[in-house]
Design a protein around this motif. Structure first.
Motif, short mmCIF file in Angstrom:
data_model
loop_
_atom_site.label_atom_id
_atom_site.label_comp_id
_atom_site.label_asym_id
_atom_site.label_seq_id
_atom_site.Cartn_x
_atom_site.Cartn_y
_atom_site.Cartn_z
N ILE A 324 0.62 -1.19 -0.03
CA ILE A 324 -0.16 -0.05 -0.23
C ILE A 324 0.76 0.90 -0.31
O ILE A 324 1.66 1.58 0.58
N ILE A 325 0.38 2.15 -0.94
CA ILE A 325 1.57 3.42 -1.25
C ILE A 325 0.77 4.73 -1.54
O ILE A 325 1.78 5.39 -1.68
N PHE A 326 -0.86 3.76 -1.51
CA PHE A 326 -0.86 5.67 -1.86
C PHE A 326 -2.14 6.45 -0.40
O PHE A 326 -1.53 5.67 0.21
N GLY A 327 -1.61 7.63 -1.00
CA GLY A 327 -1.68 8.13 1.23
C GLY A 327 -3.58 7.90 0.76
O GLY A 327 -4.45 7.07 0.72
N VAL A 328 -3.62 7.95 2.17
CA VAL A 328 -5.12 7.49 3.08
C VAL A 328 -5.62 8.71 3.76
O VAL A 328 -5.17 9.87 3.95
N SER A 329 -6.71 9.07 1.94
CA SER A 329 -7.42 10.41 2.78
C SER A 329 -8.57 10.72 3.11
O SER A 329 -8.90 11.21 4.12
N SER A 330 -9.27 9.17 4.45
CA SER A 330 -10.21 9.50 5.16
C SER A 330 -9.62 8.19 5.96
O SER A 330 -9.73 7.23 5.22
N LEU A 331 -11.00 8.06 7.02
CA LEU A 331 -11.08 6.78 7.67
C LEU A 331 -12.55 6.49 8.73
O LEU A 331 -13.11 8.13 9.04
N ASP A 332 -12.49 5.67 9.69
CA ASP A 332 -14.49 5.74 10.30
C ASP A 332 -14.22 4.26 10.55
O ASP A 332 -13.22 2.76 10.03
N PHE A 333 -14.34 3.84 11.90
CA PHE A 333 -14.52 3.13 13.08
C PHE A 333 -16.13 2.17 12.63
O PHE A 333 -16.94 2.93 12.49
N SER A 334 -15.88 0.75 12.61
CA SER A 334 -17.57 0.71 12.75
C SER A 334 -17.98 0.11 14.05
O SER A 334 -17.23 0.91 14.68
N LEU A 335 -19.08 -0.28 14.32
CA LEU A 335 -19.58 0.27 15.49
C LEU A 335 -19.13 0.14 16.88
O LEU A 335 -19.20 0.43 17.94
N SER A 336 -18.65 -1.16 17.26
CA SER A 336 -17.69 -1.82 17.99
C SER A 336 -16.12 -1.49 18.22
O SER A 336 -15.70 -2.07 19.00
N GLY A 337 -16.06 -0.99 16.87
CA GLY A 337 -14.71 -1.12 16.91
C GLY A 337 -13.67 -1.08 16.53
O GLY A 337 -12.68 -1.33 16.16
N ARG A 338 -14.01 -2.60 15.84
CA ARG A 338 -13.18 -3.67 15.83
C ARG A 338 -12.39 -3.25 14.78
O ARG A 338 -11.48 -3.81 13.59
N LEU A 339 -13.23 -2.72 13.34
CA LEU A 339 -12.83 -3.10 11.95
C LEU A 339 -12.88 -1.31 11.94
O LEU A 339 -13.08 -0.41 12.65
N LEU A 340 -11.37 -1.59 10.56
CA LEU A 340 -11.37 0.52 10.21
C LEU A 340 -11.08 0.81 9.49
O LEU A 340 -10.49 0.36 8.10
N PHE A 341 -12.05 1.39 8.32
CA PHE A 341 -12.49 1.89 6.90
C PHE A 341 -12.33 2.54 6.12
O PHE A 341 -11.67 3.44 7.32
N GLY A 342 -10.37 2.64 5.94
CA GLY A 342 -9.99 3.57 5.27
C GLY A 342 -10.01 3.78 3.47
O GLY A 342 -9.84 2.73 2.72
N GLY A 343 -9.79 5.26 3.04
CA GLY A 343 -10.63 5.28 1.97
C GLY A 343 -9.20 5.71 0.72
O GLY A 343 -8.22 6.70 1.81
N TYR A 344 -8.51 4.87 -0.08
CA TYR A 344 -7.56 5.43 -0.21
C TYR A 344 -7.03 5.68 -2.12
O TYR A 344 -8.06 5.61 -2.80
N ASN A 345 -6.23 6.79 -1.60
CA ASN A 345 -5.97 7.55 -3.60
C ASN A 345 -5.64 6.24 -4.42
O ASN A 345 -5.62 6.80 -5.50
N ASP A 346 -5.63 5.40 -3.65
CA ASP A 346 -5.28 4.33 -5.08
C ASP A 346 -6.96 3.59 -5.61
O ASP A 346 -7.15 2.63 -6.19
N TYR A 347 -8.36 4.50 -4.87
CA TYR A 347 -8.87 4.01 -5.46
C TYR A 347 -9.65 2.59 -4.73
O TYR A 347 -10.94 2.73 -4.89
N THR A 348 -9.95 2.29 -4.03
CA THR A 348 -9.96 0.97 -2.97
C THR A 348 -9.83 1.63 -1.21
O THR A 348 -9.32 2.89 -1.35
N ILE A 349 -11.23 0.87 -1.11
CA ILE A 349 -11.32 0.96 0.96
C ILE A 349 -10.04 -0.21 1.29
O ILE A 349 -11.04 -1.36 1.19
N ASN A 350 -9.82 -0.18 2.46
CA ASN A 350 -9.15 -1.22 3.53
C ASN A 350 -10.02 -0.99 4.15
O ASN A 350 -10.41 -0.07 5.11
N ILE A 351 -10.45 -2.44 4.66
CA ILE A 351 -10.82 -2.51 5.81
C ILE A 351 -9.95 -3.44 6.62
O ILE A 351 -9.25 -4.66 6.68
N TRP A 352 -9.53 -2.84 7.97
CA TRP A 352 -8.68 -3.12 8.64
C TRP A 352 -9.09 -4.23 9.99
O TRP A 352 -10.35 -3.52 10.50
N ASP A 353 -8.30 -4.63 11.15
CA ASP A 353 -8.70 -5.17 12.03
C ASP A 353 -8.01 -4.81 12.77
O ASP A 353 -6.25 -4.72 13.13
#
Lengths: 395, 74
Positions: A324-353
Motif C-alpha cells: 500500500i503506497i498511496f495516501g489515505v484520505s479518510s477513515l472511520d470505525f465500525s460500531l464496535s471499534g473492531r474494524l477500521l475503514f480507510g479510503g485510499y488514493n488508489d481508489y480502494t477502501i481497505n478494511i483493517w482489524d
C-alpha cells in the motif's frame, strides 16, 4: 544517547524531584544544590528571555521532545496486537456495494450521514451540495454554492439543517425545508469566517454550535445564530485538514490533524491544546475518535493509518502494508471499534482489524480516489465519496 | 499564546509556542499501554456481537438488500 555528559560525583535523590539518579552539583542563588539532569534542563527552560536565539530555542525543543519520548516510552510495555493475540480473528465479511449515488457533476469531496441513518449530504467540486435519501436514491435537496470545491459538509443533529463550505473560506448553514420548491440558497446563513479554505466542519451536540477547521491553520467554535466566534484554537503550524468531536459521553474535547503532520487534542472550553502527537511522515488528511472515546486514529499521505491511545499518550498501532503506497484520505470505525475503514488514493477502501493490526478485506468499485468514508450512525452501512463523481453505500 | 495564526508569526515565535506546548506535555499524566489496550479489547468484545458490518444483517431486515430503491406507485 546523551545530549550532555558530565562528571557525576554524586548519585542519589534529586533535590527537586526526588528521583534517584546521577546528580549535577549546581548553585542556585549561591546555594549549592544537587539536581538530576532532567530538572536542570527544565529549570534552564524557565527563564528564556535573555539570549534566546533561534538555535537555542531549537535545542531546548529537541531535548524536550526527547524527554517526552522517553516519558512515553517508559509506559510502552507491550504492543496492542500482542495483547490481542488471544482473541479470535474476524470472520469473513460480506460487505458489497448496495447503492451508487450518481448526480454530482464533478469530484465528490465530502459527505455526512443524518442521524436518521438513511439521509446523507454530499458536497462536490462542482459547487453543489446534495441531500440524498440513501434507501430510495431520491435527491431531496440540491443547493448551489457560490464557490467550487465545497470541501466540507455536515448534517445538523436535528436533521433540519446542513452546513458546508470550502474555497469561499466560510461555513454556511442552510435550514432544510420540507417544501421542495423553496429556494434553499436564499435562506443561507454565513456562520464561520476564516482567512483560508474551510477543510472541515461539524455541529457540536446541538444545531446551535459549529466547529470548523481551516487552511489558515486554526480551528474555531462558532455560535450559529449570531455567527459569533466563541473560541479559537491555535497551535498547528500549517493547514488543518480534518477534525472530529469526542463522543458526547467523554467530555468536551476534539482532535484535529493537518499538514504539519501533527494530531492535536483540544479542550473546547479553554481553547488549550492538551495532547499532541507527531508520528506520521506526511500530511494528516483525516482524524477520527474511537467509539470508546479513549483513542483516535489518523489517516495520512504516508499511506498509513495510526491509532493513538489518549490515556497512554502514545501511538499504539500502525495500519500499513508494503504493497500500500498511496495516501489515505479518510477513515472511520465500525460500531464496535473492531474494524477500521480507510479510503485510499488508489481508489480502494481497505478494511483493517483494529486490534490485530492486519488487513481483513478490500472494497473495490470506485474509479478514482476515495475522498471520504463514513459509517452510518447505527453501524449498518458505510458510505464512500469519490473523485469519480459518485458515492457508494456498502453493507 | 496570543492567539495568532502560525503564518503571521516569526520562526522564533513559532518555536517558542512549540516549546511552551512541549513543557506542558512532558507532565501529562499517562498510564501503561498494556492496561489501556486490555480495556480497549474488552470494549470491542462487548460490542462486536452486535456490530452489523461484522455479523451481517438478515436480508429481510436490511434496507439495502433487495430492490435497489424504487418507487411504489399506487
Amino acid at each position: 544517547m546523551c545530549d550532555q555528559t558530565f562528571m557525576a560525583i554524586t548519585f542519589g535523590p534529586c533535590d527537586n524531584c526526588s528521583t534517584t539518579s546521577p546528580l549535577m552539583n549546581i548553585y542556585i542563588k549561591n546555594e549549592p544544590t544537587n539536581y538530576c539532569s532532567f530538572c536542570v534542563e527544565m529549570m534552564a527552560c524557565q527563564g528564556l528571555l535573555k539570549g534566546e536565539t533561534l538555535a537555542s530555542l531549537k535545542n531546548e525543543s529537541e531535548s524536550l521532545k526527547k524527554k517526552l519520548e522517553e516519558e512515553r516510552a517508559k509506559l510502552h510495555d507491550v504492543e496492542l496486537h500482542q495483547v490481542a493475540e488471544k482473541i479470535e480473528v474476524v470472520s469473513a465479511l460480506s460487505i458489497k456495494t448496495r447503492r451508487v449515488l450518481k448526480g454530482h457533476g464533478n469530484k465528490v469531496l465530502c459527505m455526512d450521514w443524518c442521524k436518521d441513518k438513511r439521509r446523507l449530504v454530499s458536497s462536490s467540486q462542482d459547487g453543489k451540495v446534495i441531500v440524498w435519501d440513501g434507501f430510495t436514491l431520491n435527491k431531496e435537496h440540491a443547493v448551489p454554492m457560490p464557490c467550487t470545491w465545497v470541501m466540507a459538509c455536515a448534517y445538523a443533529p436535528s436533521g433540519c439543517a446542513i452546513a458546508c463550505g470550502g474555497l469561499d473560506n466560510k461555513c454556511s448553514v442552510y435550514p432544510l425545508s420540507l417544501d421542495k420548491n423553496e429556494n434553499l440558497a436564499a435562506k443561507k446563513k454565513s456562520v464561520a469566517m476564516h482567512t483560508n479554505y474551510l477543510s472541515g466542519c461539524t455541529f457540536t451536540n446541538s444545531d446551535m454550535q459549529i466547529l470548523t477547521s481551516s487552511g489558515d491553520g486554526t480551528c474555531a467554535l462558532w455560535d450559529v445564530e449570531s455567527g459569533q466566534l466563541l473560541q479559537s484554537f491555535h497551535g498547528h503550524t500549517a493547514d488543518v485538514l480534518s477534525l472530529d468531536l469526542a463522543p458526547s459521553e467523554t467530555g468536551n474535547t476534539f482532535v484535529s490533524g493537518g499538514c504539519d503532520k501533527k494530531a492535536n487534542v483540544w479542550d473546547m472550553r479553554s481553547g488549550q491544546n492538551v495532547q499532541s502527537f507527531e508520528t506520521h511522515e506526511s500530511d494528516i488528511n483525516c482524524v477520527k475518535y474511537y467509539p470508546s472515546g479513549d483513542a483516535f486514529a489518523s489517516a495520512s499521505d504516508d499511506a498509513t493509518c495510526r491509532l493513538y491511545d489518549l490515556r497512554a499518550d502514545r501511538e499504539v498501532a500502525v495500519y500499513q502494508k508494503d504493497s500500500i503506497i498511496f495516501g489515505v484520505s479518510s477513515l472511520d470505525f465500525s460500531l464496535s471499534g473492531r474494524l477500521l475503514f480507510g479510503g485510499y488514493n488508489d481508489y480502494t477502501i481497505n478494511i483493517w482489524d483494529v486490534l490485530k493490526g492486519n488487513r481483513v478485506s478490500m472494497l473495490f468499485g470506485h474509479e478514482n480516489r476515495v475522498s471520504t468514508v463514513k459509517v452510518s450512525p447505527d453501524g449498518t452501512s458505510v458510505c464512500s465519496a469519490s473523485w469519480d463523481n459518485t458515492l457508494r453505500i456498502w453493507a | 499564546n496570543t492567539g495568532r495564526m502560525a503564518r503571521d508569526m516569526t520562526d522564533k515565535e513559532i518555536l517558542k509556542m512549540e516549546l511552551d506546548q512541549l513543557k506542558k506535555e512532558v507532565s501529562t499524566p499517562r498510564t501503561p499501554v498494556g492496561a489501556n489496550c486490555q480495556e480497549t479489547i474488552s470494549f470491542v468484545e462487548g460490542l462486536a456481537a452486535d456490530d452489523p458490518l461484522i455479523k451481517g444483517v438478515p436480508d429481510d431486515k436490511n434496507p439495502y438488500k433487495g430492490d435497489k430503491g424504487g418507487c411504489i406507485i399506487t
